[in-house]
Enzyme design. Sequence first.
Site, PDB file in Angstrom:
ATOM      1  N   SER A 156       0.824  -1.201   0.000  1.00  0.00           N
ATOM      2  CA  SER A 156       0.000   0.000   0.000  1.00  0.00           C
ATOM      3  C   SER A 156       0.859   1.252   0.000  1.00  0.00           C
ATOM      4  O   SER A 156       1.967   1.265   0.562  1.00  0.00           O
ATOM      5  CB  SER A 156      -0.901   0.005   1.242  1.00  0.00           C
ATOM      6  N   TYR A 209      -2.547  -0.131  10.011  1.00  0.00           N
ATOM      7  CA  TYR A 209      -2.686  -0.724   8.684  1.00  0.00           C
ATOM      8  C   TYR A 209      -1.387  -0.574   7.896  1.00  0.00           C
ATOM      9  O   TYR A 209      -0.873  -1.544   7.328  1.00  0.00           O
ATOM     10  CB  TYR A 209      -3.837  -0.065   7.931  1.00  0.00           C
TER      11      TYR A 209
END
Length: 338
Positions: free
Chosen positions: A129, A154
């Site tokens: 990501s 995350y």
Amino acid sequence: MTTLITGAAGFIGMHVAAALLARGGRVIGIDNFTPYYSLELKRARVAHLAARHGDQFAFKDVDFGDANALAQALADVKIDRIVHLGAQPGVRYSLENPAAYIHSNISGHLNILELARHRTISHLVYASSSSVYGMRSDTPFRVTDRADTPISLYAATKRADELMSETYAHLFRIPQTGLRFFTVYGPWGRPDMAVWKFTEAVLQGRPIDVYNHGDMLRDFTFIDDIVNGVVLALDRPPADDNQPKPGGFTTPHRLYNIGNNRPERLTDLIHAIEVACDRKAEINLLPMQDGDVYQTFADIDEISRDLGFAPTTPLAVGIPAFVDWYRKDWSQRLAATG
């Protein structure tokens, strides 16, 4: 070639599966339908694949974060390659349920690495990501930049995945490619993402929450461009020459940014949605949320040079495509099911 796709009921997973199936490959999809967002949407994606590709597509409801369940589900399944897209997504949700991220993104990634190791997989492509870059002021984000200051759990789990993959590539010579996705959107997208939330609110005449008072930039990337990049990467595993380099040896592991290479202001996104919906948005301006970053901007020189990746879809094309799908497909599905 049989490709295992984790997160096959997810947004990117469904589209990658469709692309591989369309060119004659066989796909084994797995997902465990976590209720982070609409289970109806996830099941509709799987049904969409099954209806169009018949015997080429098989699906298993299994939690890859559970090592025993994963091993049992795939015990008699031949797998050549893996596209590991399954994960617990969402920056803000990681503040509420951190354990879900450790289970799916850490334990789950380890389980997939172990599967690749013991099955002698020819290539493992996995999702990272843009969040790994943290709160940066210098742009564009380059793969060679340091990524050791994540501002959400995350992001920390995704960076940990990259490091675990590097270790397994070194120890067990598993060819791997990690892809740092930049704000993916398009038909069949995620309801927790801005494009879906803003479109839905505008069409229903509800106000939209706009964080940091609209002063944010994102490298919005259309799903068709993302799928093209994933398939390009999958077809070209990194070579393993096991040769010395400064500080150690080379490993068959590479990282790429995969984005549109064009950051857009949040206000420009809202305007594109207003035009596509032919309605004005009612905007509720709010301060920056914890865990959010101000901007993302992908440097894609390496993936363009190595794989020929070249995104072609601007917001002016991608947003109308999403709005059209939402109106003609998803809204009608919801109406039909009551």
